[in-house]
Structures are given as structure tokens and as C-alpha cells.
Scaffold this motif. Structure first.
Motif, PDB file in Angstrom:
ATOM      1  N   GLN A 269       0.839  -1.195   0.000  1.00 35.25           N
ATOM      2  CA  GLN A 269       0.000   0.000   0.000  1.00 35.25           C
ATOM      3  C   GLN A 269       0.877   1.249   0.000  1.00 35.25           C
ATOM      4  O   GLN A 269       1.758   1.384   0.861  1.00 35.25           O
ATOM      5  CB  GLN A 269      -0.911   0.043   1.233  1.00 35.25           C
ATOM      6  CG  GLN A 269      -1.942  -1.054   1.288  1.00 35.25           C
ATOM      7  CD  GLN A 269      -1.372  -2.414   1.609  1.00 35.25           C
ATOM      8  OE1 GLN A 269      -1.646  -3.373   0.895  1.00 35.25           O
ATOM      9  NE2 GLN A 269      -0.555  -2.521   2.655  1.00 35.25           N
ATOM     10  N   GLN A 270       0.640   2.177  -0.939  1.00 39.02           N
ATOM     11  CA  GLN A 270       1.384   3.432  -0.978  1.00 39.02           C
ATOM     12  C   GLN A 270       0.628   4.451  -0.127  1.00 39.02           C
ATOM     13  O   GLN A 270      -0.455   4.903  -0.476  1.00 39.02           O
ATOM     14  CB  GLN A 270       1.520   3.922  -2.421  1.00 39.02           C
ATOM     15  CG  GLN A 270       2.480   5.089  -2.584  1.00 39.02           C
ATOM     16  CD  GLN A 270       3.934   4.676  -2.379  1.00 39.02           C
ATOM     17  OE1 GLN A 270       4.347   3.602  -2.769  1.00 39.02           O
ATOM     18  NE2 GLN A 270       4.716   5.541  -1.752  1.00 39.02           N
ATOM     19  N   LEU A 271       1.223   4.816   1.016  1.00 36.56           N
ATOM     20  CA  LEU A 271       0.552   5.685   1.987  1.00 36.56           C
ATOM     21  C   LEU A 271       0.816   7.157   1.746  1.00 36.56           C
ATOM     22  O   LEU A 271      -0.007   8.011   2.102  1.00 36.56           O
ATOM     23  CB  LEU A 271       1.001   5.309   3.405  1.00 36.56           C
ATOM     24  CG  LEU A 271       0.874   3.834   3.793  1.00 36.56           C
ATOM     25  CD1 LEU A 271       1.409   3.610   5.201  1.00 36.56           C
ATOM     26  CD2 LEU A 271      -0.569   3.370   3.682  1.00 36.56           C
ATOM     27  N   SER A 272       1.973   7.478   1.167  1.00 39.45           N
ATOM     28  CA  SER A 272       2.339   8.868   0.917  1.00 39.45           C
ATOM     29  C   SER A 272       3.406   8.890  -0.167  1.00 39.45           C
ATOM     30  O   SER A 272       4.200   7.951  -0.291  1.00 39.45           O
ATOM     31  CB  SER A 272       2.861   9.515   2.206  1.00 39.45           C
ATOM     32  OG  SER A 272       3.321  10.828   1.965  1.00 39.45           O
ATOM     33  N   GLY A 273       3.440   9.973  -0.955  1.00 38.23           N
ATOM     34  CA  GLY A 273       4.447  10.089  -2.001  1.00 38.23           C
ATOM     35  C   GLY A 273       4.314   9.006  -3.048  1.00 38.23           C
ATOM     36  O   GLY A 273       3.209   8.609  -3.420  1.00 38.23           O
ATOM     37  N   HIS A 274       5.446   8.473  -3.507  1.00 37.92           N
ATOM     38  CA  HIS A 274       5.432   7.418  -4.521  1.00 37.92           C
ATOM     39  C   HIS A 274       6.710   6.595  -4.423  1.00 37.92           C
ATOM     40  O   HIS A 274       7.709   7.030  -3.842  1.00 37.92           O
ATOM     41  CB  HIS A 274       5.297   8.013  -5.926  1.00 37.92           C
ATOM     42  CG  HIS A 274       6.554   8.700  -6.420  1.00 37.92           C
ATOM     43  ND1 HIS A 274       6.877  10.002  -6.093  1.00 37.92           N
ATOM     44  CD2 HIS A 274       7.590   8.248  -7.195  1.00 37.92           C
ATOM     45  CE1 HIS A 274       8.028  10.329  -6.646  1.00 37.92           C
ATOM     46  NE2 HIS A 274       8.486   9.284  -7.314  1.00 37.92           N
ATOM     47  N   PHE A 275       6.662   5.413  -5.001  1.00 39.43           N
ATOM     48  CA  PHE A 275       7.843   4.557  -5.171  1.00 39.43           C
ATOM     49  C   PHE A 275       7.820   3.982  -6.583  1.00 39.43           C
ATOM     50  O   PHE A 275       6.748   3.762  -7.160  1.00 39.43           O
ATOM     51  CB  PHE A 275       7.869   3.405  -4.166  1.00 39.43           C
ATOM     52  CG  PHE A 275       8.358   3.776  -2.798  1.00 39.43           C
ATOM     53  CD1 PHE A 275       9.633   4.308  -2.617  1.00 39.43           C
ATOM     54  CD2 PHE A 275       7.556   3.590  -1.679  1.00 39.43           C
ATOM     55  CE1 PHE A 275      10.087   4.661  -1.356  1.00 39.43           C
ATOM     56  CE2 PHE A 275       8.003   3.936  -0.419  1.00 39.43           C
ATOM     57  CZ  PHE A 275       9.268   4.479  -0.256  1.00 39.43           C
ATOM     58  N   GLY A 300      -2.266   6.349  -2.373  1.00 45.51           N
ATOM     59  CA  GLY A 300      -3.641   5.864  -2.472  1.00 45.51           C
ATOM     60  C   GLY A 300      -3.806   4.630  -3.322  1.00 45.51           C
ATOM     61  O   GLY A 300      -4.912   4.089  -3.410  1.00 45.51           O
ATOM     62  N   GLU A 301      -2.710   4.156  -3.938  1.00 50.06           N
ATOM     63  CA  GLU A 301      -2.785   2.946  -4.754  1.00 50.06           C
ATOM     64  C   GLU A 301      -2.214   1.754  -3.987  1.00 50.06           C
ATOM     65  O   GLU A 301      -1.500   1.912  -2.997  1.00 50.06           O
ATOM     66  CB  GLU A 301      -2.016   3.132  -6.071  1.00 50.06           C
ATOM     67  CG  GLU A 301      -2.612   4.189  -6.981  1.00 50.06           C
ATOM     68  CD  GLU A 301      -1.865   4.335  -8.292  1.00 50.06           C
ATOM     69  OE1 GLU A 301      -2.476   4.783  -9.279  1.00 50.06           O
ATOM     70  OE2 GLU A 301      -0.661   4.000  -8.332  1.00 50.06           O
ATOM     71  N   GLY A 302      -2.564   0.569  -4.453  1.00 48.22           N
ATOM     72  CA  GLY A 302      -2.074  -0.654  -3.842  1.00 48.22           C
ATOM     73  C   GLY A 302      -1.665  -1.659  -4.901  1.00 48.22           C
ATOM     74  O   GLY A 302      -2.153  -1.612  -6.037  1.00 48.22           O
ATOM     75  N   LEU A 303      -0.781  -2.552  -4.550  1.00 51.02           N
ATOM     76  CA  LEU A 303      -0.318  -3.616  -5.449  1.00 51.02           C
ATOM     77  C   LEU A 303      -0.510  -4.947  -4.731  1.00 51.02           C
ATOM     78  O   LEU A 303      -0.182  -5.071  -3.549  1.00 51.02           O
ATOM     79  CB  LEU A 303       1.157  -3.411  -5.789  1.00 51.02           C
ATOM     80  CG  LEU A 303       1.863  -4.541  -6.560  1.00 51.02           C
ATOM     81  CD1 LEU A 303       1.297  -4.667  -7.965  1.00 51.02           C
ATOM     82  CD2 LEU A 303       3.372  -4.301  -6.604  1.00 51.02           C
ATOM     83  N   ILE A 304      -1.045  -5.928  -5.442  1.00 48.19           N
ATOM     84  CA  ILE A 304      -1.231  -7.251  -4.859  1.00 48.19           C
ATOM     85  C   ILE A 304      -0.710  -8.289  -5.850  1.00 48.19           C
ATOM     86  O   ILE A 304      -0.992  -8.220  -7.048  1.00 48.19           O
ATOM     87  CB  ILE A 304      -2.722  -7.494  -4.503  1.00 48.19           C
ATOM     88  CG1 ILE A 304      -2.930  -8.877  -3.891  1.00 48.19           C
ATOM     89  CG2 ILE A 304      -3.633  -7.275  -5.689  1.00 48.19           C
ATOM     90  CD1 ILE A 304      -4.314  -9.081  -3.305  1.00 48.19           C
ATOM     91  N   PHE A 305       0.103  -9.239  -5.340  1.00 43.63           N
ATOM     92  CA  PHE A 305       0.679 -10.273  -6.202  1.00 43.63           C
ATOM     93  C   PHE A 305       1.106 -11.452  -5.338  1.00 43.63           C
ATOM     94  O   PHE A 305       1.137 -11.376  -4.095  1.00 43.63           O
ATOM     95  CB  PHE A 305       1.877  -9.738  -7.003  1.00 43.63           C
ATOM     96  CG  PHE A 305       3.081  -9.404  -6.171  1.00 43.63           C
ATOM     97  CD1 PHE A 305       4.120 -10.308  -6.008  1.00 43.63           C
ATOM     98  CD2 PHE A 305       3.182  -8.166  -5.540  1.00 43.63           C
ATOM     99  CE1 PHE A 305       5.228 -10.003  -5.245  1.00 43.63           C
ATOM    100  CE2 PHE A 305       4.290  -7.853  -4.765  1.00 43.63           C
ATOM    101  CZ  PHE A 305       5.313  -8.769  -4.619  1.00 43.63           C
ATOM    102  N   SER A 306       1.447 -12.547  -5.993  1.00 51.07           N
ATOM    103  CA  SER A 306       1.925 -13.745  -5.311  1.00 51.07           C
ATOM    104  C   SER A 306       3.425 -13.887  -5.530  1.00 51.07           C
ATOM    105  O   SER A 306       3.917 -13.732  -6.653  1.00 51.07           O
ATOM    106  CB  SER A 306       1.195 -14.990  -5.832  1.00 51.07           C
ATOM    107  OG  SER A 306       1.822 -16.166  -5.367  1.00 51.07           O
ATOM    108  N   SER A 307       4.131 -14.218  -4.452  1.00 49.65           N
ATOM    109  CA  SER A 307       5.584 -14.384  -4.557  1.00 49.65           C
ATOM    110  C   SER A 307       5.969 -15.719  -5.186  1.00 49.65           C
ATOM    111  O   SER A 307       7.157 -15.996  -5.336  1.00 49.65           O
ATOM    112  CB  SER A 307       6.232 -14.263  -3.168  1.00 49.65           C
ATOM    113  OG  SER A 307       5.837 -15.359  -2.354  1.00 49.65           O
ATOM    114  N   ASP A 308       4.991 -16.558  -5.544  1.00 49.19           N
ATOM    115  CA  ASP A 308       5.313 -17.818  -6.220  1.00 49.19           C
ATOM    116  C   ASP A 308       6.053 -17.571  -7.527  1.00 49.19           C
ATOM    117  O   ASP A 308       6.879 -18.388  -7.940  1.00 49.19           O
ATOM    118  CB  ASP A 308       4.030 -18.596  -6.506  1.00 49.19           C
ATOM    119  CG  ASP A 308       3.412 -19.167  -5.248  1.00 49.19           C
ATOM    120  OD1 ASP A 308       4.185 -19.512  -4.335  1.00 49.19           O
ATOM    121  OD2 ASP A 308       2.183 -19.255  -5.171  1.00 49.19           O
ATOM    122  N   LEU A 309       5.736 -16.436  -8.173  1.00 47.02           N
ATOM    123  CA  LEU A 309       6.278 -16.178  -9.504  1.00 47.02           C
ATOM    124  C   LEU A 309       7.151 -14.928  -9.558  1.00 47.02           C
ATOM    125  O   LEU A 309       8.001 -14.818 -10.438  1.00 47.02           O
ATOM    126  CB  LEU A 309       5.120 -16.050 -10.500  1.00 47.02           C
ATOM    127  CG  LEU A 309       5.436 -15.946 -11.989  1.00 47.02           C
ATOM    128  CD1 LEU A 309       6.312 -17.105 -12.449  1.00 47.02           C
ATOM    129  CD2 LEU A 309       4.140 -15.921 -12.798  1.00 47.02           C
TER     130      LEU A 309
END
Length: 336
Positions: A269-275, A300-309
Motif C-alpha cells: 500500500q502506498q501511503l504517501s508520495g510514490h515509489f 492511495g494505490e495498492g499492489l497485490i501479487f503472489s511471490s510464487d512467480l
């Protein structure tokens, strides 16, 4: 009712009415019988359809039914001991069939070769909004595809977050974090209270760039972090609580791409600024088979993924002159 119908037909025959005339007289009754039958089927089918839709699209309802099912299993335990089936991998006896040897454990940067077909045609990362976890799981996660949630909506700033830590989770400050990377203190001198005190002391100074990366791995620290790190709306309550959490903070400092080792289902979750975030396909998929996915994750954006790949790196090429870049990461044991 049957006797009345017989008398009615006898009267019709005495009056020498034809079959068509009898059908015309009985037509309203026929339609009423059919309507009553249709209503009866609707009363049976509609509740089942509503239950199916709620189970498929309402995570809270499916969690509630799962809880009821577990309570029911506990009640029938004195009558039927089902515990041996609960942990069994196969419910049917295999007899004398030969069992294949298990594969050697994978390294932290390895995945099964069969997984490469899932990412070889990926050209970019998908985005979604106003989405349920069940939709994310079926459309993306089960296929190994990462997705950006554009309306995660978890926004805060550094000073509000620090105040929340001190008010809601004072015990967290005494914990010992893992995977620490920071230019605030020497590693042997590092502790959370000293690091946060230094950040407070530099609040009015604009010439002290700093970064802080840490992982909560102690059980008490993870539980305490749940008091100040909010969960996104697409993280359902029936999913296992995260077993580890990360906090990433960079203030007025360029940060080259840095790998952090995460495992399981990953919510960033991006809470402030950017990465700037890069997902790298694990070996052997990274050898020209699957592309690396580069993205800028905004507040305000979020990223969701699986570490399997995928493996994860993050960085900051153009830091904001006043704003601190903040992000949280949750690691969840995930078995679809």
C-alpha cells in the motif's frame, strides 16, 4: 377436488360439449395451476440463487457460512471423528501405488518451470478498482498475475503515522525489527525509539535526507503493527492475518532499486508520495521468457501479487522536496 372435476366432466358430456369447448371453459383454471406451479419452483430456486450469489461475491457472507460450518463440525465431533480427514492430503486410499518423490525445495529466487507459461505473454500490469477479493483471486492471483488497485485509499503522512504509533502501539517501539536498512543510525545502535527520535529532531531541517526500511517479524510486533497500519478494503476478514509487515520510508533521498525478500500473498500500500516498483520473474522464467514489470505506485494505490512467480524491488528516482514517501507491505500465508 377430484370428485368435483369428475362431476364437471360428466355435466359437460351430458351437454354434448366438444373437447375444444371444454378446453376453452377450463383455460383459466389451467393457467392458475401453471402459475401456482411456477410460484412453487420460484420459492425453491430463488433462495438458492441468492445464497449462491452471496457466497460468490460477498466475502463477509462466505466467511460467516464458513464459521457456521466449523461450529457444526465441532458439534458433530462426538458422533464422528473427522479430524483424521482434516489434515489428510488424499481422502481415497492409494493402496500400493508408488508415490513419487517430492521435489527439492525451491530457492528464494526460483519458481517451478511450469509457471513460466503464466507470464510469458504479459505485456504490462493490470489495474482494477472497486473490486472484491474473490474477483481478484479468480481473475489475477490464481493465474500468477499482479494487479494495481487504484482506489486502495490508504493515505497518511509521516507525522500522523508517527503519532498513531505512539498513541495506539507504544509497545511496538520496544520490539526488535528484522531486515533493517537505514542511514539514521549504525546497525548495532539501531532501535525504534532512537530512530524515531532522530526523525523528530530533523523535522524542521531540510538538509538531512534519510531512509528507513524495516520488517516486523516478532509476533507481538506484527500484532501491534495492525493497530496503526490499516488493511485495504479488498483484504477480507476470512483470509489469514498477515504474519509479517514492512514499513518503507524515504525522505528527500534518491533510493536505488533495492530487493526485499517477501513470501506468500503480498499486499503493498502506498501511503504517501510514490515509489518505483519492479516485479522480477523468478528463475527460470526470468531468462528471457517473462518480462520484468515496472510501475510507479502513487499515493492511495495498492499492489497485490503472489511471490510464487515474482520477486520485488523498490526505489525512488525523484524524491519530493517536502513529502516523505511511505509504504506498507503485508505478507500473508495464502492457499487458494
Amino acid at each position: 377436488m377430484e370428485e368435483e372435476l369428475k362431476k364437471f366432466l360428466a355435466d359437460c358430456h351430458r351437454q354434448e360439449l366438444s373437447g375444444k369447448e371444454i378446453l376453452a371453459i377450463c383455460q383459466p383454471l389451467v393457467w392458475r395451476i401453471r402459475l401456482a406451479r411456477a410460484k412453487r419452483w420460484c420459492l425453491i430456486v430463488l433462495p438458492l440463487l441468492v445464497l449462491y450469489l452471496l457466497w460468490s461475491y460477498c466475502d463477509t457472507f462466505s466467511w460467516f457460512l464458513s464459521a457456521l460450518g466449523r461450529l457444526l463440525l465441532i458439534q458433530v465431533l462426538p458422533l464422528w471423528d473427522w479430524t483424521s480427514y482434516y489434515n489428510a492430503k488424499c481422502l481415497i486410499s492409494r493402496g500400493d501405488q508408488r508415490v513419487h518423490k517430492s521435489l527439492p525445495p525451491l530457492g528464494r529466487r526460483e519458481t517451478l518451470p511450469e509457471n513460466c507459461v503464466l507470464c510469458e505473454s504479459v505485456e504490462g500490469i493490470a489495474t482494477a478498482s472497486n473490486v472484491s477479493y474473490s474477483s481478484l483471486e479468480s481473475q489475477y492471483l490464481e493465474r500468477g498475475l499482479p494487479v494495481i488497485i487504484t482506489d486502495a485509499g490508504l493515505e497518511t503522512n509521516l507525522w500522523d503515522l508517527l503519532e498513531l504509533m505512539e498513541v495506539k502501539a507504544p509497545g511496538w517501539l520496544a520490539s526488535e525489527p528484522c531486515d533493517v536498512s537505514s542511514n539514521l543510525l549504525l546497525r548495532k545502535l539501531f532501535n525504534l525509539e532512537a530512530a524515531l527520535e532522530k526523525i523528530h529532531s530533523w523535522q524542521e531541517q531540510s538538509t538531512n535526507p534519510w531512509h528507513l526500511q524495516l520488517r516486523n517479524c516478532q509476533r507481538k510486533a506484527v500484532k501491534a503493527s495492525r493497530l496503526f497500519l490499516e488493511r485495504p478494503y479488498y483484504y477480507p476478514f476470512h483470509l489469514a492475518p498477515y504474519y509479517s509487515s514492512w514499513l518503507l520510508a524515504v525522505h528527500q533521498q534518491k533510493r536505488s532499486q533495492t530487493e526485499i525478500y517477501v513470501r506468500g500473498l503480498i499486499l503493498l500500500q502506498q501511503l504517501s508520495g510514490h515509489f518505483e516498483v519492479v516485479l522480477h520473474p523468478k528463475d527460470p522464467c526470468g531468462n528471457g521468457i517473462c518480462p520484468s514489470l515496472r510501475m510507479r505506485l502513487n499515493v492511495g494505490e495498492g499492489l497485490i501479487f503472489s511471490s510464487d512467480l515474482w520477486s520485488l524491488t523498490y526505489g525512488l528516482e525523484k524524491p519530493h522536496s517536502k513529502q516523505t514517501s511511505l509504504a506498507s507491505i503485508f505478507e500473508i500465508d495464502w492457499e487458494p
